[in-house]
Design a protein around this motif. Structure first.
Motif, PDB file in Angstrom:
ATOM      1  N   THR A 284    -184.233 -74.090  13.142  1.00  0.00           N
ATOM      2  CA  THR A 284    -183.803 -73.478  11.879  1.00  0.00           C
ATOM      3  C   THR A 284    -184.113 -74.397  10.706  1.00  0.00           C
ATOM      4  N   ILE A 285    -183.896 -75.708  10.890  1.00  0.00           N
ATOM      5  CA  ILE A 285    -184.188 -76.670   9.821  1.00  0.00           C
ATOM      6  C   ILE A 285    -185.663 -76.641   9.466  1.00  0.00           C
ATOM      7  N   GLN A 286    -186.506 -76.584  10.475  1.00  0.00           N
ATOM      8  CA  GLN A 286    -187.955 -76.548  10.232  1.00  0.00           C
ATOM      9  C   GLN A 286    -188.357 -75.263   9.534  1.00  0.00           C
ATOM     10  N   THR A 287    -187.722 -74.156   9.892  1.00  0.00           N
ATOM     11  CA  THR A 287    -188.027 -72.878   9.247  1.00  0.00           C
ATOM     12  C   THR A 287    -187.658 -72.909   7.760  1.00  0.00           C
ATOM     13  N   VAL A 288    -186.495 -73.501   7.454  1.00  0.00           N
ATOM     14  CA  VAL A 288    -186.082 -73.643   6.052  1.00  0.00           C
ATOM     15  C   VAL A 288    -187.087 -74.514   5.296  1.00  0.00           C
ATOM     16  N   ALA A 289    -187.483 -75.625   5.904  1.00  0.00           N
ATOM     17  CA  ALA A 289    -188.437 -76.531   5.265  1.00  0.00           C
ATOM     18  C   ALA A 289    -189.771 -75.841   4.998  1.00  0.00           C
ATOM     19  N   ASN A 290    -190.240 -75.039   5.936  1.00  0.00           N
ATOM     20  CA  ASN A 290    -191.502 -74.320   5.755  1.00  0.00           C
ATOM     21  C   ASN A 290    -191.399 -73.305   4.616  1.00  0.00           C
ATOM     22  N   CYS A 291    -190.244 -72.677   4.492  1.00  0.00           N
ATOM     23  CA  CYS A 291    -190.047 -71.724   3.397  1.00  0.00           C
ATOM     24  C   CYS A 291    -190.093 -72.432   2.046  1.00  0.00           C
ATOM     25  N   ILE A 292    -189.536 -73.633   1.980  1.00  0.00           N
ATOM     26  CA  ILE A 292    -189.583 -74.403   0.732  1.00  0.00           C
ATOM     27  C   ILE A 292    -191.020 -74.809   0.417  1.00  0.00           C
ATOM     28  N   ARG A 293    -191.739 -75.278   1.426  1.00  0.00           N
ATOM     29  CA  ARG A 293    -193.138 -75.675   1.215  1.00  0.00           C
ATOM     30  C   ARG A 293    -194.011 -74.495   0.796  1.00  0.00           C
ATOM     31  N   ALA A 294    -193.613 -73.292   1.186  1.00  0.00           N
ATOM     32  CA  ALA A 294    -194.410 -72.093   0.861  1.00  0.00           C
ATOM     33  C   ALA A 294    -194.407 -71.784  -0.634  1.00  0.00           C
ATOM     34  N   THR A 295    -193.520 -72.428  -1.403  1.00  0.00           N
ATOM     35  CA  THR A 295    -193.480 -72.191  -2.858  1.00  0.00           C
ATOM     36  C   THR A 295    -194.517 -73.020  -3.593  1.00  0.00           C
ATOM     37  N   LYS A 296    -195.176 -73.947  -2.910  1.00  0.00           N
ATOM     38  CA  LYS A 296    -196.171 -74.802  -3.557  1.00  0.00           C
ATOM     39  C   LYS A 296    -197.381 -73.975  -3.983  1.00  0.00           C
ATOM     40  N   LEU A 297    -197.846 -74.219  -5.211  1.00  0.00           N
ATOM     41  CA  LEU A 297    -199.003 -73.497  -5.738  1.00  0.00           C
ATOM     42  C   LEU A 297    -200.294 -74.181  -5.310  1.00  0.00           C
ATOM     43  N   PRO A 298    -201.339 -73.437  -4.959  1.00  0.00           N
ATOM     44  CA  PRO A 298    -201.332 -71.972  -4.801  1.00  0.00           C
ATOM     45  C   PRO A 298    -200.558 -71.567  -3.547  1.00  0.00           C
TER      46      PRO A 298
ATOM     47  N   ASN B 130    -199.308 -69.919  -0.213  1.00  0.00           N
ATOM     48  CA  ASN B 130    -199.985 -69.377   0.971  1.00  0.00           C
ATOM     49  C   ASN B 130    -198.988 -69.186   2.109  1.00  0.00           C
ATOM     50  N   PRO B 131    -197.954 -68.365   1.901  1.00  0.00           N
ATOM     51  CA  PRO B 131    -196.952 -68.149   2.949  1.00  0.00           C
ATOM     52  C   PRO B 131    -197.532 -67.343   4.106  1.00  0.00           C
ATOM     53  N   THR B 132    -197.001 -67.570   5.294  1.00  0.00           N
ATOM     54  CA  THR B 132    -197.516 -66.868   6.471  1.00  0.00           C
ATOM     55  C   THR B 132    -196.486 -65.918   7.090  1.00  0.00           C
ATOM     56  N   THR B 133    -195.222 -66.303   7.109  1.00  0.00           N
ATOM     57  CA  THR B 133    -194.191 -65.460   7.724  1.00  0.00           C
ATOM     58  C   THR B 133    -193.472 -64.647   6.647  1.00  0.00           C
ATOM     59  N   LEU B 134    -192.727 -63.649   7.072  1.00  0.00           N
ATOM     60  CA  LEU B 134    -191.985 -62.821   6.124  1.00  0.00           C
ATOM     61  C   LEU B 134    -190.976 -63.665   5.345  1.00  0.00           C
ATOM     62  N   LEU B 135    -190.288 -64.583   6.021  1.00  0.00           N
ATOM     63  CA  LEU B 135    -189.290 -65.409   5.337  1.00  0.00           C
ATOM     64  C   LEU B 135    -189.945 -66.289   4.281  1.00  0.00           C
ATOM     65  N   GLU B 136    -191.107 -66.863   4.608  1.00  0.00           N
ATOM     66  CA  GLU B 136    -191.832 -67.684   3.636  1.00  0.00           C
ATOM     67  C   GLU B 136    -192.291 -66.832   2.455  1.00  0.00           C
ATOM     68  N   LYS B 137    -192.729 -65.611   2.723  1.00  0.00           N
ATOM     69  CA  LYS B 137    -193.175 -64.720   1.653  1.00  0.00           C
ATOM     70  C   LYS B 137    -192.024 -64.352   0.723  1.00  0.00           C
ATOM     71  N   ILE B 138    -190.852 -64.141   1.290  1.00  0.00           N
ATOM     72  CA  ILE B 138    -189.689 -63.782   0.473  1.00  0.00           C
ATOM     73  C   ILE B 138    -189.344 -64.921  -0.478  1.00  0.00           C
ATOM     74  N   VAL B 139    -189.312 -66.148   0.022  1.00  0.00           N
ATOM     75  CA  VAL B 139    -188.966 -67.294  -0.824  1.00  0.00           C
ATOM     76  C   VAL B 139    -190.056 -67.532  -1.867  1.00  0.00           C
ATOM     77  N   ALA B 140    -191.315 -67.400  -1.465  1.00  0.00           N
ATOM     78  CA  ALA B 140    -192.418 -67.588  -2.410  1.00  0.00           C
ATOM     79  C   ALA B 140    -192.342 -66.569  -3.543  1.00  0.00           C
ATOM     80  N   ASP B 141    -192.082 -65.313  -3.204  1.00  0.00           N
ATOM     81  CA  ASP B 141    -191.976 -64.273  -4.237  1.00  0.00           C
ATOM     82  C   ASP B 141    -190.743 -64.484  -5.113  1.00  0.00           C
ATOM     83  N   ALA B 142    -189.659 -64.949  -4.512  1.00  0.00           N
ATOM     84  CA  ALA B 142    -188.441 -65.199  -5.291  1.00  0.00           C
ATOM     85  C   ALA B 142    -188.671 -66.295  -6.322  1.00  0.00           C
ATOM     86  N   ASP B 143    -189.457 -67.314  -5.955  1.00  0.00           N
ATOM     87  CA  ASP B 143    -189.710 -68.428  -6.861  1.00  0.00           C
ATOM     88  C   ASP B 143    -190.448 -67.976  -8.122  1.00  0.00           C
TER      89      ASP B 143
END
Length: 411
Positions: free
Chosen positions: A97-111, A113-126
């Motif tokens: 779970t910790i790694q999943t949270v960390a990946n979601c945070i990293r997914a906000t980096k520009l440009p 490039n999220p891969t999972t639905l959770l990463e996409k949600i956080v990226a779009d929220a940002d």
């Protein structure tokens, strides 16, 4: 584990962190921005009806995603991931779970490039604000912050060009954000280009018309658009604002229906227990306690009526399941509801659907009928559910009073 309690602790921790690490240079990446991102993440997460764990991951990542700005602005995503990991480890959260949270945070980096639905949600929220009315104010705040952090007096024109390039290169990753925000984002982009040309006429030849659904074409992108959608398809596609309206309305109806079913299940379960207790214990002993006969029968009747209306609220009503070619030609059938076609052959249904999709008026009529039908069913369901709750509430009060009176009279 109670994830919602832990989310409250995370909120308190991050809020306290921002307050104790106040930095006047961070005009945009502050607590206000983080709270906006959290609210956007919750909105998108609720749309996809995530599990408790996934919801926890998304909201936690949103809270920690920019906390790294206060230690290392150039690597704030990585620092935020590290800060989140350290906090979650102290709370006993598992490594996955910790790694999943960390990946979601990293997914906000520009440009992005999220891969999972959770990463996409956080990226779009940002970057949710790019398609909202807050865009202008947040863009000004970002420019002021950039000047403060880098000690560079970037002009409005230079910042405008940077913002235009960001809007052109950015795209939302979840279909919810695309339908909800793309139109507004495109309007913001067009206004920026118009202002750029107005202030700098020499750029007129570099900036020409673009094609955006629902917006009159005026200016072209400063960089190429590789979305792969032809102009003809964009022209014939239903307006996204209408699509968003139907999608959100239908989703809201479905969530309300699920809530009603859940409430009805509570009524059925509670009153089933009451009836079981009455039949197995009290009614067998009425000969010893005859004074409780009327209250017991009253409570039994209340529970029975409550269950009946709760069942009526959830009982499905299925139409005949067939349609005719005349129904299709006259646009009288809603092919989006299974009750109108579940007895038809695949060939007949495919033919009807293709005819509906080729007819814009038929398509929108079907969508309208589908939303209206959902509303009618939902209204009936909640009316019956309200009767069930009213009967239970008032009946329980009267029954308790009756038992109390019977007990007093025997003493």
């Amino acid at each position: 584990m109670n994830y919602y309690t832990l989310l409250d602790e995370i909120k308190q921790y991050v809020t306290a962190f921002f307050q104790t690490h106040a930095n006047d240079k961070l005009i945009y990446h502050n607590l206000g921005h983080t709270e906006n991102v959290v609210n956007a993440a919750i909105e998108i997460a609720n749309h996809y009806r995530l599990s408790d764990l996934d919801y926890f991951v998304v909201v936690t990542a949103a809270w920690f995603h920019d906390i790294g700005y206060y230690t290392d602005p150039t690597r704030h995503e990585e620092k935020g991931a590290e800060e989140a990991a350290a906090f979650l480890k102290r709370q006993g959260i598992d490594e996955t779970t910790i790694q999943t949270v960390a990946n979601c945070i990293r997914a906000t980096k520009l440009p992005q490039n999220p891969t999972t639905l959770l990463e996409k949600i956080v990226a779009d929220a940002d970057l949710f604000h790019l398609g909202t009315s807050r865009f202008t104010d947040t863009n000004k705040a970002m420019r002021k912050e950039f000047i403060e952090l880098h000690n560079i007096d970037i002009s409005k024109e230079e910042w405008r060009i940077k913002t235009i390039r960001l809007l052109e290169s950015h795209h939302y990753h979840t279909d919810y954000a695309q339908l909800l925000l793309n139109d507004a984002k495109a309007k913001h982009l067009e206004k920026l280009k118009e202002k750029l040309v107005e202030k700098n006429p020499e750029l007129k030849n570099q900036v020409a018309p673009i094609q955006t659904p629902g917006i009159k074409p005026k200016l072209k992108p400063l960089i190429s658009d590789d979305d792969g959608i032809s102009k003809a398809k964009q022209k014939n596609r239903p307006e996204r604002g209408i699509e968003t309206m139907f999608r959100i309305t239908s989703g809201n109806h479905q969530r309300l229906s699920d809530m009603a079913d859940s409430k009805a299940h509570i009524m059925i379960s509670v009153n089933s227990i009451i009836i079981s207790v009455l039949l197995s214990v009290l009614l067998k002993n009425l000969e010893q306690f005859p004074q409780y006969t009327v209250p017991a029968m009253l409570l039994l009747a209340v529970s029975l009526v409550t269950i009946v209306f709760a069942i009526l609220a959830t009982r499905p009503n299925i139409p005949k399941g067939t349609f005719t070619q005349t129904d299709i030609n006259e646009k009288q059938v809603n092919l989006l509801f299974f009750g109108n076609f579940f007895k038809m052959s695949m060939e007949d249904y495919t033919s009807g659907m293709l005819q509906m999709m080729d007819d814009r008026d038929f398509l929108y009529r079907s969508l309208i009928k589908d939303v209206y039908s959902q509303g009618v069913v939902l209204g009936t369901k909640y009316q019956r559910l309200r009767i069930s709750y009213n009967v239970f509430m008032y009946g329980l009060i009267v029954s308790v009073i009756a038992f109390s009176i019977a007990a007093i009279l025997t003493t």
